[in-house]
Design an enzyme around this catalytic site. Structure first.
Site, mmCIF file in Angstrom:
data_model
loop_
_atom_site.group_PDB
_atom_site.id
_atom_site.type_symbol
_atom_site.label_atom_id
_atom_site.label_comp_id
_atom_site.label_asym_id
_atom_site.label_seq_id
_atom_site.Cartn_x
_atom_site.Cartn_y
_atom_site.Cartn_z
ATOM 1 N N HIS A 248 0.856 -1.188 0.000
ATOM 2 C CA HIS A 248 0.000 0.000 0.000
ATOM 3 C C HIS A 248 0.896 1.244 0.000
ATOM 4 O O HIS A 248 2.116 1.126 0.140
ATOM 5 C CB HIS A 248 -0.970 0.004 1.191
ATOM 6 C CG HIS A 248 -0.334 -0.216 2.537
ATOM 7 N ND1 HIS A 248 -1.030 -0.155 3.712
ATOM 8 C CD2 HIS A 248 0.957 -0.490 2.909
ATOM 9 C CE1 HIS A 248 -0.228 -0.387 4.739
ATOM 10 N NE2 HIS A 248 0.981 -0.593 4.272
ATOM 11 N N GLN B 90 -2.682 3.167 -5.814
ATOM 12 C CA GLN B 90 -3.412 3.857 -4.755
ATOM 13 C C GLN B 90 -3.001 5.320 -4.753
ATOM 14 O O GLN B 90 -1.917 5.669 -5.229
ATOM 15 C CB GLN B 90 -3.062 3.275 -3.376
ATOM 16 C CG GLN B 90 -3.703 1.932 -3.098
ATOM 17 C CD GLN B 90 -3.457 1.453 -1.673
ATOM 18 O OE1 GLN B 90 -2.581 1.948 -0.965
ATOM 19 N NE2 GLN B 90 -4.219 0.461 -1.249
ATOM 20 N N ALA C 298 -6.121 10.165 7.377
ATOM 21 C CA ALA C 298 -5.380 9.586 6.252
ATOM 22 C C ALA C 298 -6.325 8.671 5.490
ATOM 23 O O ALA C 298 -7.310 8.176 6.046
ATOM 24 C CB ALA C 298 -4.177 8.804 6.752
HETATM 25 C C1 YSA Z 1 -6.296 3.048 5.506
HETATM 26 C C2 YSA Z 1 -6.163 3.961 6.539
HETATM 27 C C3 YSA Z 1 -5.303 5.027 6.319
HETATM 28 O O1 YSA Z 1 -5.094 5.890 7.344
HETATM 29 C C4 YSA Z 1 -4.629 5.224 5.139
HETATM 30 C C5 YSA Z 1 -4.783 4.277 4.123
HETATM 31 C C6 YSA Z 1 -5.606 3.223 4.315
HETATM 32 C C7 YSA Z 1 -5.725 2.207 3.253
HETATM 33 C C8 YSA Z 1 -4.840 1.008 3.512
HETATM 34 N N1 YSA Z 1 -3.441 1.340 3.379
HETATM 35 C C9 YSA Z 1 -5.184 -0.047 2.468
HETATM 36 O O2 YSA Z 1 -4.392 -0.361 1.628
HETATM 37 N N2 YSA Z 1 -6.421 -0.515 2.599
HETATM 38 S S1 YSA Z 1 -7.079 -1.546 1.565
HETATM 39 O O3 YSA Z 1 -6.346 -2.782 1.597
HETATM 40 O O4 YSA Z 1 -8.464 -1.676 1.880
HETATM 41 O O5 YSA Z 1 -6.900 -0.934 0.142
HETATM 42 C C10 YSA Z 1 -7.375 0.369 -0.115
HETATM 43 C C11 YSA Z 1 -7.989 0.423 -1.483
HETATM 44 O O6 YSA Z 1 -7.032 -0.051 -2.437
HETATM 45 C C12 YSA Z 1 -9.163 -0.509 -1.627
HETATM 46 O O7 YSA Z 1 -10.347 0.123 -1.193
HETATM 47 C C13 YSA Z 1 -9.174 -0.751 -3.103
HETATM 48 O O8 YSA Z 1 -9.777 0.336 -3.770
HETATM 49 C C14 YSA Z 1 -7.706 -0.782 -3.445
HETATM 50 N N3 YSA Z 1 -7.195 -2.156 -3.500
HETATM 51 C C15 YSA Z 1 -6.768 -2.919 -2.492
HETATM 52 N N4 YSA Z 1 -6.348 -4.116 -2.929
HETATM 53 C C16 YSA Z 1 -6.519 -4.109 -4.255
HETATM 54 C C17 YSA Z 1 -7.049 -2.859 -4.625
HETATM 55 N N5 YSA Z 1 -7.319 -2.546 -5.906
HETATM 56 C C18 YSA Z 1 -7.065 -3.494 -6.823
HETATM 57 N N6 YSA Z 1 -6.550 -4.701 -6.570
HETATM 58 C C19 YSA Z 1 -6.264 -5.052 -5.296
HETATM 59 N N7 YSA Z 1 -5.733 -6.242 -5.054
#
Ligand code: YSA
Length: 332
Positions: free
Chosen positions: A169, A209, A300
């Site tokens: 991420h 992201q 965030a």
């Molecule tokens: C949460 C809190 C914070 O203070 C800041 C950031 C975050 C987000 C956290 N870092 C995160 O990665 N959360 S997540 O796993 O839910 O992914 C966030 C978004 O990335 C998802 O809502 C989705 O839109 C996208 N995502 C995640 N995995 C993915 C993906 N898009 C495509 N393929 C995947 N495998």
């Protein structure tokens, strides 16, 4: 000028001539009445009979050579000019295919523009990350399933900050930025992420992201909601329905997830698609980077760029983005 030099010069100059006007100039220069060769002939009378015969024969040979050179090149140029004349310059040309930006680049640009207008600076971080920044500093303990080899693509190398991996991420850039900057600030971090997971219509092993981080003395979840609603309204021309849901991420408290209502392409039914994880920055993160946790507050978020592009352009399967299928790409 002696005969050898005249010959060398004439050959050199004619070799670059490609039109009849320049060829005529060459003829006048090397075979005309005032040419060096004519002057040579005129001066023969000052020589002895024997020398006159010898030099005269050489000069005649050169003249024959130059005349033949002239004839050959005249033919070559005439042929060339005939070909050029037969071109129909009014015929429509063949259009060269033009390229354009990938839908993800277009979407990334739109997202960054929307947040730039809201006062967020753009920051970048490394795609190869350390265990410390990707997990430890974000309160993701070694026992957390995200650290499992089935979720994370680990590299063989180790750094001073632990094992290396492909970042899962963009959140590690929160820590990297806070280590070097003092609040107040608001930043966004666009970038590529990687996860070792099974792909389906909304999950891929590489995706993008945009992380957001705003830290100030008085920042609340209400500010987050307002900023996100403004950004989403800026990104989609139509009135989209947004839902904020409680969720859990170790590095925020409280945590939320944001969904957007979309129409299922197959069934036509309305359904929610998750687009981001977010929350109020956990006070432990402020302590980790040396901020006074009683003074600063922040929110965030991490939004999935592919998911935004899917909603914007009505794309049914995330895997199309990296399929390199020209029929798909041509539509944008
Ligand atoms: C949460 C809190 C914070 O203070 C800041 C950031 C975050 C987000 C956290 N870092 C995160 O990665 N959360 S997540 O796993 O839910 O992914 C966030 C978004 O990335 C998802 O809502 C989705 O839109 C996208 N995502 C995640 N995995 C993915 C993906 N898009 C495509 N393929 C995947 N495998």
């Amino acid at each position: 000028m002696d005969l050898v030099k005249i010959k060398a010069q004439a050959k050199k100059e004619i070799s670059v001539i490609n039109n009849s006007r320049d060829l005529e100039r060459w003829r006048v220069k090397f075979l005309g009445r005032k040419s060096a060769l004519s002057l040579f002939f005129a001066n023969l009378k000052n020589l002895s009979l024997i020398e006159r015969r010898e030099q005269g024969a050489k000069a005649n040979k050169l003249r024959e050579f130059l005349e033949e050179l002239y004839r050959d090149n005249k033919e070559r140029i005439a042929q060339q000019e005939k070909e050029i004349e037969s071109w129909d310059i009014s015929r429509p040309g063949t259009k060269a295919p033009t390229s354009h930006l990938h839908p993800l680049t277009l979407t990334l640009r739109e997202i960054t523009q929307v947040f730039s207008r809201l006062g967020f600076a753009i920051v970048e971080g490394p795609e190869i990350e350390s265990e410390y920044y990707n997990f430890d500093a974000l309160r993701i303990p070694p026992s957390h399933p995200a650290r499992d080899m089935w979720d994370t693509l680990w590299l063989k190398s180790v750094s001073k900050k632990g094992r290396l991996l492909l970042r899962t991420h963009t959140s590690p850039v929160q820590i990297r930025y806070m280590e070097k900057h003092q609040p107040p600030f608001r930043i966004i971090v666009p970038g590529r992420c990687f996860r070792h997971e099974a792909t389906d219509v909304s999950h891929d092993i590489q995706f993008h992201q945009v992380e957001g981080l705003m830290v100030d003395e008085e920042v609340s979840l209400a500010n987050f909601k307002d900023i996100i609603e403004t950004a989403i309204r800026g990104l989609f021309s139509q009135k989209v329905k947004i839902r904020f849901r409680p969720s859990y991420f170790p590095f925020v408290s409280p945590g939320v997830e944001v969904d957007i209502k979309i129409r299922n392409k197959k069934s036509g039914a309305q359904e929610w698609m998750e687009i981001m994880g977010a929350g109020m920055v956990h006070p432990d993160l402020f302590e980790t980077v040396g901020y006074n946790k009683n003074l600063w507050q922040g929110f965030a978020f991490g939004v999935g760029v592919e998911r935004i592009a899917m909603i914007k352009y009505n794309i049914p399967d995330i895997r199309l983005f990296f399929s390199s299928d020209i029929r798909f790409l041509k539509q944008f």
